[in-house]
Design an enzyme around this catalytic site. Structure first.
Site, PDB file in Angstrom:
ATOM      1  N   ASP A 205      70.424 -10.992 -75.848  1.00 59.53           N
ATOM      2  CA  ASP A 205      70.837 -11.777 -74.685  1.00 59.53           C
ATOM      3  C   ASP A 205      70.935 -13.262 -75.038  1.00 59.53           C
ATOM      4  OD1 ASP A 205      71.191 -11.676 -71.690  1.00 59.53           O
ATOM      5  OD2 ASP A 205      69.519 -13.079 -71.763  1.00 59.53           O
ATOM      6  N   GLU A 264      75.208 -11.291 -77.775  1.00 62.29           N
ATOM      7  CA  GLU A 264      75.964 -11.874 -76.655  1.00 62.29           C
ATOM      8  C   GLU A 264      76.090 -13.357 -76.972  1.00 62.29           C
ATOM      9  OE1 GLU A 264      75.831 -12.823 -71.883  1.00 62.29           O
ATOM     10  OE2 GLU A 264      74.092 -13.159 -73.140  1.00 62.29           O
TER      11      GLU A 264
END
Ligand code: GLC
Length: 515
Positions: A205, A264
């Site tokens: 993330d 990401e």
């Protein structure tokens, strides 16, 4: 060596909205386990689970209070172990989210930091700073710099004793200080914890956000950091992040099996993205360019060409994404109604004809649209609150899945789900589409089965009409009609997103041809 993730189809599960096993209105690990036969039948290779860790759920679980445990809303560690065992038995790999940029403000480290003195080792795990502009009581009134939270508002909140702490997201998501070796050690250990439990990979993330520029300099006027935008800044895509991923790669490589990680990383160019997938760093980085591309031939072609050129330069596999939990569902983005669904079906056939790894988001295989009319008081996305109720946020793509034609949550669970589903979702349910020729679910199943048999290896562009793309992928030919008029095509159709009419591919349709 061929790695499973080179051409895998990875299905993103948003645990709270996938399937509710215990009837409390919130999806859970038991619900996911019960749907493994569905996922096998769909024909995906892996599942990626968005966070299920202990969390107050201020950002739907991306605010983690314990990185080594399961939130009771979703089950417990033995449910997790059972899920991994069941997935592996069905030949599905399991990828989990890891959230290294920040913790929840309820994480014991942050609680200890708040309780400790300015300048203490506890505070040094996060970014605590004195502010500026002291008032008559000696209390600072302005944060240390001008950074803004990507959810809206400033990126600093004042602790009770007057110091400020940094949070690029919600005020309940304080950013870790990655200049501190303890943070490195902690995350190395967290990786090992889940690798030891058998996960096949991680989705990292905000992989581009961990390292901040020394001195935390102002971004200055004119730099508008939009939600997960691609602007480089003193807190996004700072080169120091790559050291972290080099060390993570060594951890992943030290495990048996073919473990991987996908970043990401919202960065300004495909070239900057390629830095994350150099040979000694992460295995993949999401290419979000299709997720934001317009439905037109030129956009698609340039996204495809750019990705292929980029990944080739670092010898990594391409990745493709049309939907995820942060962006409006693509049926709606492409025009909603029949037009949006037609285009979405064409888009997915295009994506699945490309070489590399494909990420699907739960519910796209049902052709679900974005839910635009959620009651405001039910919205949970922090963007809604932090924007002063001007940005609706991301809840509209997070509505619980419909599994059955009827029932309090169309088979999502025994009770109504945590967000209400539109009344016509029974007709979009798995039950309503299962075995129905031409349904979106059956289109996905057929496409995934064909792609598994005929794994795309390349993109060789073929001459085509205006507003049309045509390419051969080493196994079959894919033709996509982005224009408003039907386009004549020839060859043996393997699969098409819409019926051909008098040998022509309708507007907003794609087809695969053998040979
Ligand atoms: C990522 C997640 C998003 C989350 C944010 C903060 O972008 O995809 O859902 O809100 O990180 O963790």
């Amino acid at each position: 060596m061929r790695h499973w993730w080179h051409d895998a189809v990875i299905y993103q599960i948003y645990p709270r909205s996938f399937a509710d096993g215990n009837g409390d209105g919130m999806g859970d690990l038991a619900g996911i386990k019960s749907r493994i036969p569905y996922l096998s039948r769909l024909g995906v290779d892996a599942i990626w689970l968005s966070p299920f860790y202990t969390s107050p759920q201020n950002d739907a679980g991306y605010d983690v209070a314990d990185f080594r445990d399961v939130d009771p809303r979703f089950g417990d560690l033995s449910d997790f172990d059972e899920l991994v065992t069941a997935a592996h038995a069905a030949d599905l790999k399991v990828v989990v989210d890891i959230v290294p940029n920040h913790s929840s403000s309820e994480h014991p480290w942050f609680q200890a930091a708040l309780a400790a003195e300015p300048g203490s080792p506890e505070r040094a795990l996060y970014h605590f700073r004195d502010g500026v502009a002291v008032d008559e009581d000696g209390v600072t009134t302005e944060p240390p710099n001008d950074w803004r939270s990507v959810f809206g508002g400033r990126a600093w909140t004042q602790a009770p004793d007057g110091q400020w702490y940094l949070h690029l997201f919600d005020s309940t998501q304080p950013d870790f200080n990655w200049d501190n070796p303890k943070v490195h050690e902690e995350f190395a250990d967290i990786l090992r914890f889940w690798l030891d439990r058998g996960v096949d990979g991680f989705r990292v993330d905000v992989a581009h956000g961990l390292v901040k520029e020394p001195g935390l300099p102002d971004v200055g006027e004119g730099l508008d950091i939009e939600m997960l935008g691609t602007t480089r800044s003193p807190f996004f895509d700072v080169d120091g992040v790559h050291e972290i991923y080099r060390s993570w790669r060594q951890i992943l490589d030290s495990y048996p099996g073919d473990r991987m990680a996908v970043a990401e990383a919202w960065v300004e160019s495909p070239q900057r993205r390629a830095n994350y997938v150099r040979g000694d760093e992460l295995h993949q980085a999401f290419n979000f360019d299709l997720l934001v591309a317009d439905f037109d031939a030129e956009s698609y072609r340039s996204v495809i060409d750019a990705e292929l050129t980029t990944v080739t330069s670092v010898d990594a596999p391409p990745t493709w994404v049309l939907s995820n939990h942060d962006r409006p569902r693509y049926v709606t983005r492409y025009g909603d109604g029949k037009k949006g669904l037609d285009r979405a079906r064409a888009a997915v056939l295009t994506m699945l004809a490309l070489p590399g790894s494909v990420y699907l988001y739960q519910g796209e295989e049902l052709g679900l649209p974005e839910v635009l009319d959620l009651p405001d008081h039910l919205r949970e996305d922090p963007t809604w609150h932090r924007s002063g109720f001007t940005e609706k946020g991301r809840d509209g793509c997070r509505v619980p899945l419909p599994w059955k034609r009827s029932g309090p949550s169309f088979g999502f669970g025994e009770a109504a789900g945590w967000l209400p589903q539109p009344s016509d979702w029974g007709e979009k349910s798995v039950e309503a589409q299962d075995g129905v020729e031409g349904s979106t679910l059956e289109l996905y199943r057929s496409a995934l089965a064909l792609r598994r048999r005929d794994v795309p290896t390349k993109v060789a562009w073929l001459p085509s009409e205006a507003d049309t793309l045509s390419f051969h992928n080493g196994c079959f030919r894919c033709v996509v009609n982005f224009g408003s008029q039907p386009v004549p095509v020839d060859g043996d159709v393997l699969l098409s997103s819409a019926d051909l009419i008098d040998g022509a591919l309708p507007s907003g349709a794609a087809a695969w041809f053998s040979g």
